[in-house]
Design an enzyme around this catalytic site. Sequence first.
Site, mmCIF file in Angstrom:
data_model
loop_
_atom_site.group_PDB
_atom_site.id
_atom_site.type_symbol
_atom_site.label_atom_id
_atom_site.label_comp_id
_atom_site.label_asym_id
_atom_site.label_seq_id
_atom_site.Cartn_x
_atom_site.Cartn_y
_atom_site.Cartn_z
ATOM 1 N N ARG A 178 6.788 7.808 -0.793
ATOM 2 C CA ARG A 178 7.142 8.167 0.593
ATOM 3 C C ARG A 178 6.535 7.166 1.580
ATOM 4 O O ARG A 178 7.187 6.747 2.542
ATOM 5 C CB ARG A 178 6.637 9.589 0.882
ATOM 6 C CG ARG A 178 6.913 10.061 2.286
ATOM 7 C CD ARG A 178 6.629 11.559 2.457
ATOM 8 N NE ARG A 178 6.636 11.943 3.856
ATOM 9 C CZ ARG A 178 5.570 12.384 4.531
ATOM 10 N NH1 ARG A 178 4.409 12.548 3.917
ATOM 11 N NH2 ARG A 178 5.668 12.686 5.813
ATOM 12 N N HIS A 236 8.683 4.952 4.158
ATOM 13 C CA HIS A 236 8.507 5.072 5.613
ATOM 14 C C HIS A 236 8.057 3.746 6.236
ATOM 15 O O HIS A 236 8.349 3.465 7.397
ATOM 16 C CB HIS A 236 7.503 6.177 5.936
ATOM 17 C CG HIS A 236 8.090 7.544 5.804
ATOM 18 N ND1 HIS A 236 7.580 8.655 6.436
ATOM 19 C CD2 HIS A 236 9.165 7.987 5.101
ATOM 20 C CE1 HIS A 236 8.316 9.719 6.129
ATOM 21 N NE2 HIS A 236 9.274 9.330 5.313
ATOM 22 N N TRP A 285 11.150 19.815 -5.048
ATOM 23 C CA TRP A 285 12.602 19.830 -5.242
ATOM 24 C C TRP A 285 12.955 20.105 -6.707
ATOM 25 O O TRP A 285 13.998 20.638 -7.004
ATOM 26 C CB TRP A 285 13.210 18.485 -4.847
ATOM 27 C CG TRP A 285 13.197 18.166 -3.395
ATOM 28 C CD1 TRP A 285 14.221 18.402 -2.515
ATOM 29 C CD2 TRP A 285 12.164 17.537 -2.628
ATOM 30 N NE1 TRP A 285 13.876 17.954 -1.266
ATOM 31 C CE2 TRP A 285 12.629 17.428 -1.301
ATOM 32 C CE3 TRP A 285 10.888 17.058 -2.921
ATOM 33 C CZ2 TRP A 285 11.872 16.845 -0.281
ATOM 34 C CZ3 TRP A 285 10.127 16.488 -1.908
ATOM 35 C CH2 TRP A 285 10.619 16.388 -0.616
HETATM 36 C C1 HEM Z 1 17.487 11.286 3.600
HETATM 37 C C2 HEM Z 1 16.603 11.560 4.530
HETATM 38 C C3 HEM Z 1 15.225 12.053 4.183
HETATM 39 C C4 HEM Z 1 14.592 13.087 4.762
HETATM 40 C C5 HEM Z 1 15.112 13.945 5.895
HETATM 41 C C6 HEM Z 1 13.329 13.250 4.083
HETATM 42 C C7 HEM Z 1 12.388 14.200 4.402
HETATM 43 C C8 HEM Z 1 11.232 14.443 3.677
HETATM 44 C C9 HEM Z 1 10.280 15.479 3.967
HETATM 45 C C10 HEM Z 1 10.363 16.466 5.119
HETATM 46 C C11 HEM Z 1 9.295 15.395 3.030
HETATM 47 C C12 HEM Z 1 8.059 16.279 2.902
HETATM 48 C C13 HEM Z 1 6.810 15.560 3.398
HETATM 49 C C14 HEM Z 1 5.589 16.417 3.205
HETATM 50 O O1 HEM Z 1 5.592 17.550 3.694
HETATM 51 O O2 HEM Z 1 4.615 15.929 2.590
HETATM 52 C C15 HEM Z 1 9.638 14.325 2.135
HETATM 53 C C16 HEM Z 1 8.918 13.971 1.031
HETATM 54 C C17 HEM Z 1 9.236 12.946 0.199
HETATM 55 N N1 HEM Z 1 10.233 12.013 0.398
HETATM 56 FE FE1 HEM Z 1 11.747 12.184 1.707
HETATM 57 N N2 HEM Z 1 13.219 12.291 3.124
HETATM 58 C C18 HEM Z 1 14.342 11.524 3.150
HETATM 59 C C19 HEM Z 1 14.605 10.422 2.377
HETATM 60 C C20 HEM Z 1 13.743 9.909 1.434
HETATM 61 C C21 HEM Z 1 13.906 8.642 0.781
HETATM 62 C C22 HEM Z 1 15.016 7.642 1.102
HETATM 63 C C23 HEM Z 1 12.873 8.516 -0.108
HETATM 64 C C24 HEM Z 1 12.542 7.385 -1.031
HETATM 65 C C25 HEM Z 1 13.380 6.471 -1.444
HETATM 66 C C26 HEM Z 1 12.069 9.716 -0.006
HETATM 67 C C27 HEM Z 1 10.974 10.003 -0.777
HETATM 68 C C28 HEM Z 1 10.183 11.121 -0.623
HETATM 69 C C29 HEM Z 1 9.131 11.501 -1.554
HETATM 70 C C30 HEM Z 1 8.773 10.803 -2.861
HETATM 71 C C31 HEM Z 1 8.535 12.658 -1.030
HETATM 72 C C32 HEM Z 1 7.395 13.465 -1.640
HETATM 73 C C33 HEM Z 1 6.076 13.043 -1.037
HETATM 74 C C34 HEM Z 1 4.889 13.790 -1.583
HETATM 75 O O3 HEM Z 1 4.995 14.527 -2.566
HETATM 76 O O4 HEM Z 1 3.808 13.619 -0.990
HETATM 77 N N3 HEM Z 1 12.615 10.522 0.958
HETATM 78 N N4 HEM Z 1 10.829 13.758 2.561
#
Ligand code: HEM
Length: 335
Positions: A94, A98, A245
């Site tokens: 993430r 970002h 997820w």
């Molecule tokens: C499509 C639009 C996207 C939205 C709206 C979105 C939104 C989010 C949100 C709300 C979280 C939770 C953060 C937290 O509470 O710690 C998250 C986690 C995460 N996102 Fe996304 N995301 C998007 C796209 C992506 C993309 C493009 C990637 C990587 C290529 C990604 C990788 C991740 C990963 C790996 C986590 C887990 C982080 C953790 O476990 O600490 N996301 N995302």
Amino acid sequence: DARATTRARATRAATRPRPRATVVRNVVSDESPSDASTPRRRALASIALAPALFAAFDVAPARAATAEERFASVRRDAVELMRADADFGPTLVRLAWHSSGTYDRMGKTGGSGGGTIRFKEELAHGGNAGLDKAIAKLKPIKKRHPDVSWADLIAFVGVVAIEEMGGPKLKFSYGRVDEMDPEAVTPDGRLPDADKGDGPGPKTRQGLRDVFYRMGFDDREIVALSGAHALGRCHADASGYVGPWSGTPLLFNNSYFVLLKGLKWEPNPGAKKFQYKDPSGNLMMLPSDIALIEDADFKKYVDVYAKSQKVFFEDFAAAFEKLETLGTSGLTALG
Ligand code: HEM
């Protein structure tokens, strides 16, 4: 101009071979996790084993003769951190996303090139909640590898995390030169919102397209990149959403798509923010995830990736490599 000259000089310095040091202080295991035919599941298997190793983490600068050695050493250090903290791998993915996801191809601003996500000004952006902890945990690695820029470090550990958790082998290029001034931080609001106020509806879908088209991605790439949500979870103290997820949040595979289309997703009335739950109540989807099956132009790619992990891996690898190089210049491919 002077700034371009400084950048060019810094790039040359970062890529110049270093003299081989006689003493190598490295408390981290020398075995290479990347060359093994064993899948990167080793990181997962050993996650519970090594908290003590982390306590002993050495911040003495590591010496490496070549860029390949330097990044192999960074990889070993990153894997140690992931072993010590099971949540860390997905968070690194993430963080890397970002760092890159601020790119604007029209204005040619943002992107991973300057490593600006390390600045408190950018960490304070709404979408980056919780990533300050990830930067703090990377600081000992940065100290051990002063020749590696923050920008390269953040991009590289994202690659390492994906590979170590079983994802596709990714190409990585180095040579990003850190911006030293927080003024380079782009305005808040460039990352996608999980909900534009209408759940998975047209506004949220348009929001996804606005953000990813701005970077130069198309619908297929949006869906491929979203497959990273096979990893990790939402944290109440970060985004306010809660839960993973998939049932295997430390394994990078196509489970996100299989679950997205295979399970019955319903709004979760018990959650603080509007999110979806599966029938077991253990898994979650964001409104922006559900949007991918409610929009025919997204859904066709969900179908493709649910059917073929191979195609997903190929498309994800290409899109992630593109993501990490947006707005950068003069990079060198790691051999
Ligand atoms: C499509 C639009 C996207 C939205 C709206 C979105 C939104 C989010 C949100 C709300 C979280 C939770 C953060 C937290 O509470 O710690 C998250 C986690 C995460 N996102 Fe996304 N995301 C998007 C796209 C992506 C993309 C493009 C990637 C990587 C290529 C990604 C990788 C991740 C990963 C790996 C986590 C887990 C982080 C953790 O476990 O600490 N996301 N995302």
